[in-house]
Design a protein around this motif. Structure first.
Motif, PDB file in Angstrom:
ATOM      1  N   PHE A  75      -7.685 -13.592  16.036  1.00  0.00           N
ATOM      2  CA  PHE A  75      -7.898 -12.220  16.260  1.00  0.00           C
ATOM      3  C   PHE A  75      -6.290 -11.916  16.749  1.00  0.00           C
ATOM      4  O   PHE A  75      -5.943 -11.174  16.824  1.00  0.00           O
ATOM      5  N   ASP A  76      -6.501 -13.011  17.797  1.00  0.00           N
ATOM      6  CA  ASP A  76      -4.917 -12.566  18.484  1.00  0.00           C
ATOM      7  C   ASP A  76      -3.940 -13.207  17.460  1.00  0.00           C
ATOM      8  O   ASP A  76      -2.673 -12.581  18.038  1.00  0.00           O
ATOM      9  N   ALA A  77      -3.624 -12.669  16.257  1.00  0.00           N
ATOM     10  CA  ALA A  77      -2.132 -12.943  14.900  1.00  0.00           C
ATOM     11  C   ALA A  77      -2.325 -10.830  14.969  1.00  0.00           C
ATOM     12  O   ALA A  77      -1.441 -10.421  14.197  1.00  0.00           O
ATOM     13  N   VAL A  78      -3.479 -10.145  15.466  1.00  0.00           N
ATOM     14  CA  VAL A  78      -3.660  -8.982  15.640  1.00  0.00           C
ATOM     15  C   VAL A  78      -2.697  -8.324  16.039  1.00  0.00           C
ATOM     16  O   VAL A  78      -2.698  -8.207  17.639  1.00  0.00           O
ATOM     17  N   THR A  79      -1.790  -8.055  15.532  1.00  0.00           N
ATOM     18  CA  THR A  79       0.067  -7.337  16.545  1.00  0.00           C
ATOM     19  C   THR A  79      -0.192  -5.623  15.525  1.00  0.00           C
ATOM     20  O   THR A  79      -0.046  -6.390  14.198  1.00  0.00           O
ATOM     21  N   LEU A  80       0.682  -4.845  16.101  1.00  0.00           N
ATOM     22  CA  LEU A  80       1.108  -3.730  15.290  1.00  0.00           C
ATOM     23  C   LEU A  80       2.284  -4.310  14.231  1.00  0.00           C
ATOM     24  O   LEU A  80       2.373  -3.315  13.018  1.00  0.00           O
ATOM     25  N   SER A  81       2.740  -4.593  14.756  1.00  0.00           N
ATOM     26  CA  SER A  81       4.258  -4.902  13.621  1.00  0.00           C
ATOM     27  C   SER A  81       3.712  -5.924  12.812  1.00  0.00           C
ATOM     28  O   SER A  81       3.456  -6.122  11.208  1.00  0.00           O
ATOM     29  N   ALA A  82       2.794  -7.024  13.025  1.00  0.00           N
ATOM     30  CA  ALA A  82       1.674  -8.438  12.173  1.00  0.00           C
ATOM     31  C   ALA A  82       1.107  -6.876  10.556  1.00  0.00           C
ATOM     32  O   ALA A  82       1.067  -7.507   9.490  1.00  0.00           O
ATOM     33  N   VAL A  83       0.700  -5.813  11.332  1.00  0.00           N
ATOM     34  CA  VAL A  83       0.144  -5.439  10.681  1.00  0.00           C
ATOM     35  C   VAL A  83       0.370  -4.501   9.757  1.00  0.00           C
ATOM     36  O   VAL A  83      -0.049  -3.869   8.249  1.00  0.00           O
ATOM     37  N   ASP A 135      -7.611  -2.961   7.364  1.00  0.00           N
ATOM     38  CA  ASP A 135      -6.295  -4.746   7.540  1.00  0.00           C
ATOM     39  C   ASP A 135      -6.097  -5.563   8.350  1.00  0.00           C
ATOM     40  O   ASP A 135      -5.660  -6.586   8.634  1.00  0.00           O
ATOM     41  N   ALA A 136      -6.191  -4.587   9.665  1.00  0.00           N
ATOM     42  CA  ALA A 136      -6.003  -5.410  10.989  1.00  0.00           C
ATOM     43  C   ALA A 136      -7.283  -6.756  10.821  1.00  0.00           C
ATOM     44  O   ALA A 136      -7.273  -7.446  11.016  1.00  0.00           O
ATOM     45  N   ALA A 137      -8.628  -5.594  10.327  1.00  0.00           N
ATOM     46  CA  ALA A 137      -9.554  -6.818  10.458  1.00  0.00           C
ATOM     47  C   ALA A 137      -9.087  -7.884   9.273  1.00  0.00           C
ATOM     48  O   ALA A 137      -9.924  -9.055   9.208  1.00  0.00           O
ATOM     49  N   SER A 138      -8.902  -7.732   8.146  1.00  0.00           N
ATOM     50  CA  SER A 138      -8.588  -8.667   7.179  1.00  0.00           C
ATOM     51  C   SER A 138      -7.875 -10.137   8.017  1.00  0.00           C
ATOM     52  O   SER A 138      -7.824 -10.963   7.561  1.00  0.00           O
ATOM     53  N   LEU A 139      -6.624  -9.533   8.348  1.00  0.00           N
ATOM     54  CA  LEU A 139      -5.385  -9.975   9.224  1.00  0.00           C
ATOM     55  C   LEU A 139      -5.905 -11.331  10.224  1.00  0.00           C
ATOM     56  O   LEU A 139      -6.441 -12.843  10.249  1.00  0.00           O
ATOM     57  N   ALA A 140      -7.486 -10.877  11.121  1.00  0.00           N
ATOM     58  CA  ALA A 140      -8.398 -11.360  12.526  1.00  0.00           C
ATOM     59  C   ALA A 140      -8.392 -11.948  11.386  1.00  0.00           C
ATOM     60  O   ALA A 140      -8.431 -13.913  12.115  1.00  0.00           O
ATOM     61  N   ARG A 167       2.158  -6.360   6.834  1.00  0.00           N
ATOM     62  CA  ARG A 167       0.987  -6.127   5.662  1.00  0.00           C
ATOM     63  C   ARG A 167       1.343  -5.146   4.516  1.00  0.00           C
ATOM     64  O   ARG A 167       0.323  -5.095   3.509  1.00  0.00           O
ATOM     65  N   LEU A 168       0.781  -4.314   5.661  1.00  0.00           N
ATOM     66  CA  LEU A 168       0.390  -2.923   4.918  1.00  0.00           C
ATOM     67  C   LEU A 168       2.372  -2.435   4.137  1.00  0.00           C
ATOM     68  O   LEU A 168       2.225  -1.483   3.249  1.00  0.00           O
ATOM     69  N   GLY A 169       3.279  -3.137   4.380  1.00  0.00           N
ATOM     70  CA  GLY A 169       4.634  -2.307   3.344  1.00  0.00           C
ATOM     71  C   GLY A 169       5.155  -0.922   4.707  1.00  0.00           C
ATOM     72  O   GLY A 169       5.245  -0.759   3.837  1.00  0.00           O
ATOM     73  N   VAL A 170       5.110  -1.703   5.719  1.00  0.00           N
ATOM     74  CA  VAL A 170       5.513   0.170   6.822  1.00  0.00           C
ATOM     75  C   VAL A 170       5.975  -0.177   7.867  1.00  0.00           C
ATOM     76  O   VAL A 170       5.954  -1.569   8.133  1.00  0.00           O
ATOM     77  N   ARG A 171       7.029   0.424   8.308  1.00  0.00           N
ATOM     78  CA  ARG A 171       7.841   0.206   9.369  1.00  0.00           C
ATOM     79  C   ARG A 171       6.537   0.647  10.712  1.00  0.00           C
ATOM     80  O   ARG A 171       5.547   1.319  10.566  1.00  0.00           O
ATOM     81  N   THR A 172       6.426  -0.028  12.219  1.00  0.00           N
ATOM     82  CA  THR A 172       5.597  -0.496  13.249  1.00  0.00           C
ATOM     83  C   THR A 172       5.311   1.061  13.723  1.00  0.00           C
ATOM     84  O   THR A 172       4.167   1.891  13.800  1.00  0.00           O
ATOM     85  N   MET A 189       0.897  -0.971  -0.308  1.00  0.00           N
ATOM     86  CA  MET A 189       0.364   0.320   0.421  1.00  0.00           C
ATOM     87  C   MET A 189       0.881   1.365   0.015  1.00  0.00           C
ATOM     88  O   MET A 189       2.014   1.531   0.382  1.00  0.00           O
ATOM     89  N   ASN A 190       0.212   2.538  -0.764  1.00  0.00           N
ATOM     90  CA  ASN A 190       1.000   3.524  -0.922  1.00  0.00           C
ATOM     91  C   ASN A 190       1.246   4.104   0.488  1.00  0.00           C
ATOM     92  O   ASN A 190      -0.363   3.974   1.038  1.00  0.00           O
ATOM     93  N   ARG A 191       2.200   4.806   0.824  1.00  0.00           N
ATOM     94  CA  ARG A 191       1.641   4.855   2.097  1.00  0.00           C
ATOM     95  C   ARG A 191       1.410   6.474   1.990  1.00  0.00           C
ATOM     96  O   ARG A 191       0.777   7.044   3.017  1.00  0.00           O
ATOM     97  N   ALA A 192       0.975   7.422   0.528  1.00  0.00           N
ATOM     98  CA  ALA A 192       0.375   8.334   1.582  1.00  0.00           C
ATOM     99  C   ALA A 192      -1.000   7.848   1.067  1.00  0.00           C
ATOM    100  O   ALA A 192      -2.085   9.198   2.406  1.00  0.00           O
ATOM    101  N   ALA A 193      -1.372   6.810   1.090  1.00  0.00           N
ATOM    102  CA  ALA A 193      -3.313   6.427   1.303  1.00  0.00           C
ATOM    103  C   ALA A 193      -3.290   5.376   2.081  1.00  0.00           C
ATOM    104  O   ALA A 193      -3.925   5.056   2.724  1.00  0.00           O
ATOM    105  N   LEU A 194      -2.209   5.277   3.108  1.00  0.00           N
ATOM    106  CA  LEU A 194      -2.334   4.801   4.963  1.00  0.00           C
ATOM    107  C   LEU A 194      -2.979   5.986   5.307  1.00  0.00           C
ATOM    108  O   LEU A 194      -3.328   6.856   5.938  1.00  0.00           O
ATOM    109  N   THR A 195      -4.412   5.427   5.854  1.00  0.00           N
ATOM    110  CA  THR A 195      -5.146   5.941   6.823  1.00  0.00           C
ATOM    111  C   THR A 195      -6.150   5.195   8.256  1.00  0.00           C
ATOM    112  O   THR A 195      -5.300   4.322   8.068  1.00  0.00           O
ATOM    113  N   ALA A 196      -6.137   5.979   9.917  1.00  0.00           N
ATOM    114  CA  ALA A 196      -6.439   5.224   9.967  1.00  0.00           C
ATOM    115  C   ALA A 196      -7.500   4.372  10.068  1.00  0.00           C
ATOM    116  O   ALA A 196      -7.933   3.027  10.143  1.00  0.00           O
TER     117      ALA A 196
END
Length: 197
Positions: free
Chosen positions: A24-32, A14-19, A35-40, A1-8
């Motif tokens: 649901f226990d797999a949802v962490t900031l680092s995992a998301v 994306d976290a919901a899709s990961l869940a 997936r988004l291709g950014v640093r935590t 995902m383009n960083r400019a397009a990153l929104t809350a």
């Protein structure tokens, strides 16, 4: 995902899709973030912390569930509305298992005070209008519906009904029948009881 397009909302989605994909226990900031291709640390511009992210998933799930329930009970009353209400919950739990799990935790204030939370309660009360349950008893009846439906779905999710007959489908139908019968014969509110001497 383009960083400019990153929104809350994009982070929460994306976290919901990961869940749903990994639980649901797999949802962490680092995992998301991965997936988004950014640093935590980049996520902190959009979500306060992990709890806020998990609450975001719960709020999203609650809004989606409310929309499904609204469709399922529209124009119905009595047992038909009750069945639509219960079946919408069951279908959502099956279709979006991680999002459903997000609703099985203590929610933060933002979720509890959300429009979706108010809509969810209003829909349960709308179902109750088809039954002779006094308005003063609605809180108890809503809690009964929630605990019965959620309890059944939690046991079904972990395979608690897989080892005996009849099928979970038969038990689900009987559970809705039992809720219908109980709501039709809702007990009178107890009078103030004095402690025994």
């Amino acid at each position: 995902m383009n960083r400019a397009a990153l929104t809350a909302s994009a982070v929460v989605a994306d976290a919901a899709s990961l869940a749903d994909e990994a639980g649901f226990d797999a949802v962490t900031l680092s995992a998301v973030a991965r997936r988004l291709g950014v640093r935590t640390p980049s996520l902190y511009s959009h979500v306060r912390d992990l709890e806020a992210l998990l609450d975001g998933v719960a709020a999203l799930a609650l809004a989606e569930l409310a929309a499904r329930v609204a469709d399922a009970v529209a124009g119905r009353a009595g047992r038909a509305a009750l069945e639509g209400y219960a079946t919408a919950h069951r279908a959502y739990a099956r279709d979006s298992p991680g999002r459903w799990q997000s609703l099985q935790r203590r929610a933060g204030d933002a979720v509890v005070r959300s429009e979706a939370a108010r809509e969810t309660v209003a829909l349960a009360r709308a179902v109750l209008r088809g039954y002779p349950v006094p308005q003063t008893e609605h809180v108890h009846a809503v809690r009964l519906l929630g605990s019965t439906i959620n309890g059944f779905l939690a046991l079904e999710r972990i395979g608690g009904f897989d080892h005996s007959e009849p099928s979970p489908e038969a038990s689900w139908s009987r559970t809705v029948d039992a809720l219908d019968a109980l709501l039709l014969a809702w007990p009178a509110a107890p009078r103030d009881r004095k402690a025994p001497l």
